[in-house]
Write an enzyme that holds these catalytic residues in place. Structure first.
Site, PDB file in Angstrom:
ATOM      1  N   GLU A  53       0.825  -1.221   0.000  1.00 50.76           N
ATOM      2  CA  GLU A  53       0.000   0.000   0.000  1.00 50.76           C
ATOM      3  C   GLU A  53       0.851   1.260   0.000  1.00 50.76           C
ATOM      4  OE1 GLU A  53      -0.558  -2.616   1.882  1.00 50.76           O
ATOM      5  OE2 GLU A  53      -2.645  -3.253   1.567  1.00 50.76           O
ATOM      6  N   PHE A 115     -11.787  -8.234  13.408  1.00 48.16           N
ATOM      7  CA  PHE A 115     -10.680  -8.663  12.566  1.00 48.16           C
ATOM      8  C   PHE A 115     -10.247  -7.519  11.637  1.00 48.16           C
ATOM      9  CE2 PHE A 115      -9.267 -10.644   8.519  1.00 48.16           C
ATOM     10  CZ  PHE A 115      -8.095 -11.223   8.987  1.00 48.16           C
ATOM     11  N   GLN A 116      -8.985  -7.207  11.638  1.00 48.39           N
ATOM     12  CA  GLN A 116      -8.399  -6.137  10.821  1.00 48.39           C
ATOM     13  C   GLN A 116      -9.029  -4.770  11.069  1.00 48.39           C
ATOM     14  OE1 GLN A 116      -8.169  -7.517   6.669  1.00 48.39           O
ATOM     15  NE2 GLN A 116      -6.029  -8.066   7.051  1.00 48.39           N
ATOM     16  N   LYS A 165     -17.829  -1.660   5.614  1.00 42.58           N
ATOM     17  CA  LYS A 165     -18.158  -2.645   4.591  1.00 42.58           C
ATOM     18  C   LYS A 165     -19.663  -2.645   4.296  1.00 42.58           C
ATOM     19  CE  LYS A 165     -16.994  -7.370   3.272  1.00 42.58           C
ATOM     20  NZ  LYS A 165     -16.302  -8.614   3.640  1.00 42.58           N
ATOM     21  N   MET A 491      23.705   9.994   3.110  1.00 42.22           N
ATOM     22  CA  MET A 491      23.580  11.298   3.748  1.00 42.22           C
ATOM     23  C   MET A 491      23.866  11.202   5.238  1.00 42.22           C
ATOM     24  SD  MET A 491      23.171  14.443   3.116  1.00 42.22           S
ATOM     25  CE  MET A 491      22.181  15.005   1.722  1.00 42.22           C
TER      26      MET A 491
END
Lengths: 578, 179
Positions: A53, A115-116, A165, A491
């Site tokens: 993602e 869940f999630q 959902k 750097m």
């Protein structure tokens, strides 16, 4: 339209109505209804499946920054959306119009550690311009319109919509007759005319005036107006890292980049100027150094569309809240007759001469080419830039996406930026390593007829190189990646060398054989170890009908100079004399 | 650091209080008190914040960056009416009840509950008067205390009229309550 639609179909329809054509994302449980619906719309709404993602978010940023249109990314609930946090924060820092669409667990289990489940609106509150949690399908047409309006207007920024959902699954008859209700959100585009006249008065009396051009000039599409304005007054123009492209460097009034790795003559000019006109830049600490010592003799005119930027870091004499383009147009309208500009023109000409003398003395770009300490090196990094620069100038039609670190500063310093706005794409405010490869995916999709060069370090490349698979799967051929591979997080190593007695703690870095890795992803992979091979590799990249990666194994311990140590005055630069 | 009283009108949407409080915390300012409630317009809420800061102008500008914030002003140096309410549960055996009742009369406080050994007293006034009252009754033994935080309103015609910011037409489309 009066038939029933699911919430997910309404989301697709709303995006199409707002002109969205491409989305970058990854499906998962909670966002599945949206993926089910987008299949019907696939001819009008392209979905690009990314590998992570974070890659989807940066790809959407690359699309947005190279076009000025909204970039759209998608993640499912929980880890899907937490992976979007970095690109959202990046978009917030660099004012990129980004829409993050997130699936959320069903509203009946919301708040039950389902869940999630993650509270992504809570997590992203400080790093979005605005965000929403939608639990009712009836709200979707309104929320999508308002979200895209907020992301793309005023000072652009990321907006996140979290949708349960069940809201995506529910069928309703959508109402598209929407009037936005935003009494607290009315960005000021037109500047105050009194302030415009004050600014001009100050500029006309100036003996040593300077213009600083920032990201705002690019975002408002004001490059032409900036050129007219600078030419009318004959004032030297500085371009910040994100201002690169707003003013051509070949223009006689262009003097280059300021700040931590800006040129000595630019920083010295800032420290001696008497009027500083900043348009669309936010006086970031990488530009100002220690803010209390910045431009000590200057009266500052600051133009920004975001009032909270004015007076935040630097004391301002004439504040102007407005859009960069509208402000420059107003300044051009109020411009006095040519005769009245004579004093300024004569002062500015002496001043420019003084700046060019400083530039000759401190050498700017030339100091890299002439540096004695690089003569023994088989592949000094600047040789790569020199050849890329020559090739870009010769072939044209390109954009450059850089990552974060030494190679990024060299790209800003050593390439000649004359290709116009939105041709230099980089992560500035957040400085997100791993930005460039996924961002180039979005840039390449938006500009299929151009060559998109990625300039990347070996550290940043290894953070997000999985998107090479996405680039292959999407059949994208116009991406050419140049890894400036020095086997260090360069750097940080440079700071350790200069300020920490060479204690290289956590910076030496090994990697795979990058050319072989590229081949494994069905790309062409090339390795360059000697200066003599650079041009041939670049030419082969152009000759190849497909994505190419070149692993430039450069000299390992080369520093970016000039440099202002952190929290020092920009008048005190570490330089390397040729 | 100087204390500032800030009045804000905000759209009444879920999360707006979190946004305001979170922003002030993130920017490194300390909220001394925060009171929220309805304004005269149903869809607009009104906040009074007391903040300790030497850069209150930045606080005001940052608050304006929040989409739902409609109007913010630092009213510290304006002519204002400021009020705060305190409810105190005092240790009040019968021997001191008379004293508490008469002291409450002086401060125009009200006795709102009397128990076997306790009294609940309610008092409204300027923050300094509330402070005084608390000090005066502290000696009896404060078992519980709840202060509302300060609310403020500018005197006269100037001020924060929420109805100025209500859009008159909302189209025929759904303007969601966004809950």
């Amino acid at each position: 339209m009066s038939e029933q639609m699911t919430g997910a179909q309404i989301m697709c329809e709303a995006l199409i109505r707002e002109g969205v054509e491409v989305m970058f994302g990854i499906p998962g449980g909670a966002i599945m209804p949206f993926y089910f619906a987008m299949w019907e719309y696939r001819d009008r709404l392209r979905h690009v499946l990314c590998r992570h993602e974070q890659g989807a978010g940066h790809a959407a940023e690359g699309y947005a920054r190279s076009t000025g249109r909204i970039g759209v990314c998608i993640g499912t609930s929980g880890p899907g959306v937490t992976n979007l946090v970095t690109p959202i924060a990046d978009a917030m820092m660099d004012s990129t119009p980004l829409l993050a669409i997130c699936g959320q667990v069903g509203s009946h289990v919301l708040g039950k550690d389902a869940f999630q489940e993650t509270d992504i609106t809570g997590i992203t509150m400080p790093i979005t311009k605005h965000n929403y949690l939608v639990k009712d399908a009836n709200e979707l047409p309104y929320v999508f319109k308002e979200a895209i309006h907020i992301a793309t207007t005023g000072r652009p920024g990321p907006v996140l919509i979290d949708i349960t959902k069940d809201a995506m699954q529910k069928s309703i008859v959508p109402n598209w007759d929407i009037k936005l209700n935003l009494p607290g959100y009315k960005p000021t585009y037109q500047p105050n005319r009194k302030q415009i006249r004050e600014a001009l008065k100050l500029l006309l009396q100036a003996k040593k005036p300077l213009i600083i051009a920032g990201n705002g000039v690019i975002m408002s599409g004001a490059a032409d107006e900036l050129r007219h304005f600078a030419e009318k007054l004959r004032i030297p123009v500085i371009t910040t890292l994100h201002g690169i492209g707003s003013f051509p460097e070949e223009h006689p009034l262009s003097i280059g980049m300021p700040g931590m790795h800006g040129w000595v003559h630019v920083n010295r000019a800032i420290q001696t100027c008497d009027v500083l006109f900043n348009i669309g830049g936010r006086f970031d600490d990488r530009v100002t150094g220690k803010a209390s010592t910045f431009a000590p003799n200057a009266k500052v005119i600051h133009v920004d569309i975001d009032p909270s930027e004015i007076g935040k870091n630097v004391k301002v004499t004439v504040p102007i809240v407005g859009d960069a383009r509208a402000t420059l147009l107003a300044l051009l309208e109020e411009m006095p007759a040519r005769e009245e500009l004579a004093d300024l023109h004569s002062a500015a000409s002496d001043w420019m001469e003084h700046i060019r003398e400083m530039q000759d003395k401190h050498q700017g770009k030339q100091q890299y080419v002439n540096r004695a300490d690089t003569l023994h090196m088989t592949l000094p990094p600047h040789d790569v830039y020199e050849k890329i620069n020559q090739t870009l100038a010769l072939r044209g039609n390109y954009r450059v996406v850089s990552d974060v670190g030494q190679h990024q500063m060299w790209a800003a310093q050593l390439l000649d930026w004359n290709a116009g706005p939105r041709t230099h794409i980089t992560s500035g405010g957040a400085a997100t390593m791993g930005f460039s490869v996924p961002a180039s995916l979005g840039v390449a999709i938006a500009h299929p007829d151009e060559t998109i060069w990625v300039i990347c370090g070996d550290g940043g490349f290894q953070m997000t190189n999985q998107e090479m698979a996405t680039i292959h799967q999407e059949g994208i051929k116009n991406i050419k990646v140049a890894i400036i591979n020095n086997g260090y997080l360069g750097m940080v190593r440079q700071w350790q060398e200069l300020f920490e007695n060479k204690r290289y703690s956590g910076t030496p870095l090994s990697g795979p054989d990058f050319a072989k890795l590229a081949e494994a992803y069905h790309w062409k992979g090339l390795t360059v170890e000697h200066s003599d091979q650079v041009q041939a590799a670049i030419d082969e990249a152009y000759a190849t009908d497909g994505p190419v990666l070149i692993d430039f194994r450069v000299e390992r311990e080369v520093n970016v100079f000039p440099m202002v140590p952190q929290n020092s005055s920009i008048g005190d630069m570490i330089t390397v004399d040729p | 650091m100087k204390k500032h009283t800030i009045v804000a009108l905000v759209q009444d949407r879920p999360g707006v209080l979190t946004r305001v409080a979170g922003l002030i915390r993130r920017r490194g300012y300390n909220i001394e008190s925060l009171a929220v409630g309805h304004s005269e317009q149903p869809e607009i809420s009104r906040l009074t914040l007391v903040i300790e800061s030497d850069h209150v102008e930045q606080v005001v500008k940052q608050l304006y960056r929040l989409i739902e914030v409609i109007k913010v002003s630092d009213v510290t140096d304006d002519p204002i009416v400021e009020r705060e309410m305190v409810v105190l549960k005092l240790h009040a055996p019968s021997s001191v009840r008379h004293e508490i009742v008469s002291m409450s009369g002086v401060f125009e406080a009200k006795i709102v509950d009397v128990g076997a050994s306790t009294m609940i007293v309610e008092m409204t006034g300027t923050p300094s008067k509330v402070e005084n009252f608390i000090e005066v009754v502290r000696g009896y033994g404060i078992k519980e205390m709840m202060r509302t935080g300060r609310i403020a309103m500018v005197r006269g015609a100037r001020g924060h009229n929420a109805s100025e910011y209500v859009e008159n037409a909302n189209g025929s489309g759904v303007v969601p309550t966004l809950n």
